[in-house]
Design a protein around this motif. Structure first.
Motif, PDB file in Angstrom:
ATOM      1  N   ILE A   1      43.255  41.389  53.256  1.00 40.40           N
ATOM      2  CA  ILE A   1      42.221  42.035  52.442  1.00 40.40           C
ATOM      3  C   ILE A   1      42.566  41.935  50.965  1.00 40.40           C
ATOM      4  O   ILE A   1      41.714  41.626  50.123  1.00 40.40           O
ATOM      5  CB  ILE A   1      42.033  43.501  52.865  1.00 40.40           C
ATOM      6  N   GLY A   2      43.828  42.167  50.617  1.00 41.36           N
ATOM      7  CA  GLY A   2      44.230  42.096  49.214  1.00 41.36           C
ATOM      8  C   GLY A   2      43.990  40.730  48.598  1.00 41.36           C
ATOM      9  O   GLY A   2      43.546  40.626  47.447  1.00 41.36           O
ATOM     10  N   ILE A   3      44.268  39.685  49.358  1.00 40.85           N
ATOM     11  CA  ILE A   3      44.043  38.321  48.857  1.00 40.85           C
ATOM     12  C   ILE A   3      42.551  38.092  48.647  1.00 40.85           C
ATOM     13  O   ILE A   3      42.133  37.478  47.653  1.00 40.85           O
ATOM     14  CB  ILE A   3      44.644  37.287  49.820  1.00 40.85           C
ATOM     15  N   GLU A   4      41.730  38.578  49.565  1.00 41.51           N
ATOM     16  CA  GLU A   4      40.279  38.465  49.416  1.00 41.51           C
ATOM     17  C   GLU A   4      39.820  39.111  48.106  1.00 41.51           C
ATOM     18  O   GLU A   4      39.002  38.553  47.363  1.00 41.51           O
ATOM     19  CB  GLU A   4      39.599  39.154  50.606  1.00 41.51           C
ATOM     20  N   LEU A   5      40.363  40.293  47.810  1.00 41.79           N
ATOM     21  CA  LEU A   5      39.963  41.008  46.596  1.00 41.79           C
ATOM     22  C   LEU A   5      40.497  40.316  45.345  1.00 41.79           C
ATOM     23  O   LEU A   5      39.810  40.233  44.321  1.00 41.79           O
ATOM     24  CB  LEU A   5      40.451  42.452  46.667  1.00 41.79           C
ATOM     25  N   ALA A   6      41.726  39.804  45.425  1.00 38.93           N
ATOM     26  CA  ALA A   6      42.299  39.092  44.273  1.00 38.93           C
ATOM     27  C   ALA A   6      41.496  37.834  43.959  1.00 38.93           C
ATOM     28  O   ALA A   6      41.308  37.484  42.791  1.00 38.93           O
ATOM     29  CB  ALA A   6      43.760  38.750  44.545  1.00 38.93           C
ATOM     30  N   ARG A   7      41.011  37.156  44.987  1.00 37.95           N
ATOM     31  CA  ARG A   7      40.172  35.971  44.769  1.00 37.95           C
ATOM     32  C   ARG A   7      38.886  36.339  44.033  1.00 37.95           C
ATOM     33  O   ARG A   7      38.303  35.508  43.327  1.00 37.95           O
ATOM     34  CB  ARG A   7      39.816  35.310  46.103  1.00 37.95           C
ATOM     35  N   SER A   8      38.453  37.585  44.206  1.00 42.97           N
ATOM     36  CA  SER A   8      37.232  38.048  43.538  1.00 42.97           C
ATOM     37  C   SER A   8      37.508  38.575  42.133  1.00 42.97           C
ATOM     38  O   SER A   8      36.586  39.060  41.481  1.00 42.97           O
ATOM     39  CB  SER A   8      36.573  39.149  44.379  1.00 42.97           C
ATOM     40  N   GLY A   9      38.771  38.518  41.701  1.00 44.86           N
ATOM     41  CA  GLY A   9      39.111  38.918  40.348  1.00 44.86           C
ATOM     42  C   GLY A   9      39.698  40.303  40.192  1.00 44.86           C
ATOM     43  O   GLY A   9      39.997  40.733  39.064  1.00 44.86           O
ATOM     44  N   HIS A  10      39.896  41.018  41.300  1.00 47.27           N
ATOM     45  CA  HIS A  10      40.483  42.348  41.197  1.00 47.27           C
ATOM     46  C   HIS A  10      42.005  42.258  41.129  1.00 47.27           C
ATOM     47  O   HIS A  10      42.615  41.602  41.986  1.00 47.27           O
ATOM     48  CB  HIS A  10      40.089  43.199  42.414  1.00 47.27           C
ATOM     49  N   PRO A  11      42.642  42.896  40.155  1.00 49.52           N
ATOM     50  CA  PRO A  11      44.104  42.981  40.171  1.00 49.52           C
ATOM     51  C   PRO A  11      44.559  43.804  41.377  1.00 49.52           C
ATOM     52  O   PRO A  11      44.116  44.941  41.564  1.00 49.52           O
ATOM     53  CB  PRO A  11      44.433  43.708  38.859  1.00 49.52           C
ATOM     54  N   VAL A  12      45.406  43.217  42.211  1.00 56.57           N
ATOM     55  CA  VAL A  12      45.778  43.832  43.480  1.00 56.57           C
ATOM     56  C   VAL A  12      47.290  44.018  43.553  1.00 56.57           C
ATOM     57  O   VAL A  12      48.057  43.103  43.232  1.00 56.57           O
ATOM     58  CB  VAL A  12      45.313  42.953  44.669  1.00 56.57           C
ATOM     59  N   LEU A  13      47.693  45.206  44.001  1.00 54.52           N
ATOM     60  CA  LEU A  13      49.091  45.484  44.320  1.00 54.52           C
ATOM     61  C   LEU A  13      49.155  45.796  45.801  1.00 54.52           C
ATOM     62  O   LEU A  13      48.526  46.742  46.278  1.00 54.52           O
ATOM     63  CB  LEU A  13      49.602  46.666  43.504  1.00 54.52           C
ATOM     64  N   CYS A  14      49.885  44.987  46.555  1.00 57.55           N
ATOM     65  CA  CYS A  14      50.022  45.160  47.998  1.00 57.55           C
ATOM     66  C   CYS A  14      51.438  45.623  48.341  1.00 57.55           C
ATOM     67  O   CYS A  14      52.410  45.120  47.776  1.00 57.55           O
ATOM     68  CB  CYS A  14      49.740  43.850  48.729  1.00 57.55           C
TER      69      CYS A  14
ATOM     70  N   ALA B   1      52.614  37.169  53.142  1.00 52.31           N
ATOM     71  CA  ALA B   1      51.530  37.416  52.173  1.00 52.31           C
ATOM     72  C   ALA B   1      51.725  36.578  50.913  1.00 52.31           C
ATOM     73  O   ALA B   1      50.772  35.964  50.404  1.00 52.31           O
ATOM     74  CB  ALA B   1      51.477  38.899  51.814  1.00 52.31           C
ATOM     75  N   ARG B   2      52.943  36.511  50.404  1.00 59.29           N
ATOM     76  CA  ARG B   2      53.215  35.718  49.203  1.00 59.29           C
ATOM     77  C   ARG B   2      52.951  34.233  49.451  1.00 59.29           C
ATOM     78  O   ARG B   2      52.407  33.529  48.585  1.00 59.29           O
ATOM     79  CB  ARG B   2      54.655  35.945  48.760  1.00 59.29           C
ATOM     80  N   ALA B   3      53.335  33.762  50.636  1.00 64.14           N
ATOM     81  CA  ALA B   3      53.089  32.348  50.964  1.00 64.14           C
ATOM     82  C   ALA B   3      51.591  32.063  51.037  1.00 64.14           C
ATOM     83  O   ALA B   3      51.129  30.998  50.587  1.00 64.14           O
ATOM     84  CB  ALA B   3      53.769  32.003  52.288  1.00 64.14           C
ATOM     85  N   LYS B   4      50.837  32.986  51.585  1.00 64.01           N
ATOM     86  CA  LYS B   4      49.383  32.804  51.658  1.00 64.01           C
ATOM     87  C   LYS B   4      48.762  32.779  50.263  1.00 64.01           C
ATOM     88  O   LYS B   4      47.853  32.000  49.984  1.00 64.01           O
ATOM     89  CB  LYS B   4      48.770  33.924  52.505  1.00 64.01           C
ATOM     90  N   VAL B   5      49.277  33.635  49.375  1.00 64.71           N
ATOM     91  CA  VAL B   5      48.775  33.658  48.000  1.00 64.71           C
ATOM     92  C   VAL B   5      49.050  32.319  47.316  1.00 64.71           C
ATOM     93  O   VAL B   5      48.178  31.760  46.627  1.00 64.71           O
ATOM     94  CB  VAL B   5      49.408  34.814  47.210  1.00 64.71           C
ATOM     95  N   GLN B   6      50.251  31.791  47.494  1.00 63.38           N
ATOM     96  CA  GLN B   6      50.582  30.502  46.886  1.00 63.38           C
ATOM     97  C   GLN B   6      49.651  29.407  47.387  1.00 63.38           C
ATOM     98  O   GLN B   6      49.221  28.537  46.615  1.00 63.38           O
ATOM     99  CB  GLN B   6      52.041  30.148  47.189  1.00 63.38           C
ATOM    100  N   GLN B   7      49.316  29.451  48.668  1.00 57.72           N
ATOM    101  CA  GLN B   7      48.410  28.451  49.225  1.00 57.72           C
ATOM    102  C   GLN B   7      47.022  28.578  48.596  1.00 57.72           C
ATOM    103  O   GLN B   7      46.393  27.573  48.233  1.00 57.72           O
ATOM    104  CB  GLN B   7      48.321  28.616  50.736  1.00 57.72           C
ATOM    105  N   VAL B   8      46.540  29.814  48.461  1.00 55.70           N
ATOM    106  CA  VAL B   8      45.221  30.029  47.853  1.00 55.70           C
ATOM    107  C   VAL B   8      45.233  29.588  46.390  1.00 55.70           C
ATOM    108  O   VAL B   8      44.271  28.970  45.903  1.00 55.70           O
ATOM    109  CB  VAL B   8      44.801  31.508  47.973  1.00 55.70           C
ATOM    110  N   GLU B   9      46.314  29.889  45.684  1.00 53.48           N
ATOM    111  CA  GLU B   9      46.403  29.500  44.279  1.00 53.48           C
ATOM    112  C   GLU B   9      46.339  27.987  44.114  1.00 53.48           C
ATOM    113  O   GLU B   9      45.739  27.488  43.154  1.00 53.48           O
ATOM    114  CB  GLU B   9      47.687  30.064  43.668  1.00 53.48           C
ATOM    115  N   GLN B  10      46.943  27.254  45.034  1.00 55.67           N
ATOM    116  CA  GLN B  10      46.849  25.793  44.991  1.00 55.67           C
ATOM    117  C   GLN B  10      45.413  25.333  45.230  1.00 55.67           C
ATOM    118  O   GLN B  10      44.940  24.372  44.613  1.00 55.67           O
ATOM    119  CB  GLN B  10      47.784  25.184  46.035  1.00 55.67           C
TER     120      GLN B  10
END
Length: 276
Positions: free
Chosen positions: A70-83, A94-103
């Motif tokens: 959920i946090g990654i979904e919100l971060a993709r929408s521009g919300h600053p997220v702390l998980c 979670a960090r690995a998933k974020v790196q994948q999305v960032e790429q």
């Protein structure tokens, strides 16, 4: 006696949790973290985000984030997220998933993480009071002290808090499965406790529901029975016989040749929100 003011719902919750199960451990979830790394956006995630009702650019805190879906979904929408999660391995996934999305998107996401438990000193871990606009806990309220957990979420947010709790057993062992085996199924009253505690704290909680089906299909009816027995834990021969009869009557064939018992796969989550 006034039941609305004289019953200590927080104390009743603590007694229920002591009788219900042993406390979750970070090691238990560490072992399962990498089974979650396939998670994609589900109907549950979409409905949760919708009910959360975020305003543009609001800062968000996700307690008990798991692998951060959920946090990654919100971060993709521009919300600053702390998980935050007490499982280091969940945070690692979670960090690995974020790196994948960032790429994929070509830029950094406003996404931070903390390894932190409900009982920790949140301020010492870098989660200060009133540091976000909205704080929530999705399917992570299996806490010994619900009143304290609500207070911590409330203290962290400026505008709104939310949480989801099950209403019909757990994702592993729902009420339908218990009933099929002949065990008493009292239903989970977590939502009732949650709402009552919020009322006693002076809030007027919102209540909605999210029906979430976890797809489980099996090559045979026997395989459904075997899995159901494992999910029950320590199923007796008589319970296995009842399960076999129940599954034989209700199993549904799928187009791919697999089988399912749909009522074993549905969990109704209560979405509870309170404005500050």
């Amino acid at each position: 006696m006034n039941p609305y003011t004289d019953i200590d719902f927080a104390a009743s919750w603590r007694q229920l949790q002591e009788a219900r199960h042993r406390p979750d451990s970070s090691e238990f979830w560490d072992e399962r973290a990498h089974t979650f790394d396939h998670e994609k956006r589900s109907p549950y995630t979409g409905r949760f985000v919708e009910l959360l009702g975020l305003q543009a650019d609001e800062r968000v805190f996700d307690m008990g984030c798991g692998t951060g879906t959920i946090g990654i979904e919100l971060a993709r929408s521009g919300h600053p997220v702390l998980c935050a999660d007490f499982s280091p391995q969940m945070i690692e996934v979670a960090r690995a998933k974020v790196q994948q999305v960032e790429q994929e998107v070509g830029h950094a996401l406003p996404f931070e993480t903390r390894v932190m438990a409900w009982d920790d000193d949140w301020a010492a871990a870098g989660v200060a009071p009133k540091s976000v606009d909205v704080a929530y806990a999705s399917r992570s309220m299996a806490v010994a002290n619900l009143s304290d957990a609500i207070d911590k979420l409330t203290a962290t947010a400026c505008r709104r808090c939310a949480a989801t709790v099950s209403t019909n057993g757990s994702p592993r062992c729902c009420d339908a499965l218990l009933e099929a085996a002949g065990r008493p199924a009292y239903g989970h009253l977590d939502a009732a406790f949650f709402v009552d505690i919020l009322w006693q704290k002076g809030f007027h909680p919102e209540l909605s529901y999210i029906d979430y089906g976890k797809e489980r299909s099996y090559p045979s009816i026997a395989a459904i029975v075997d899995d159901a027995a494992v999910r029950l834990k320590d199923a007796t021969p008589d319970e296995c016989a009842r399960l076999k009869n129940y599954v034989s009557e209700r199993a549904t064939p799928l187009p791919d040749g697999q089988w399912e018992v749909r009522e074993f796969n549905i969990v109704r989550w209560a979405f509870i929100a309170w404005n500050l």
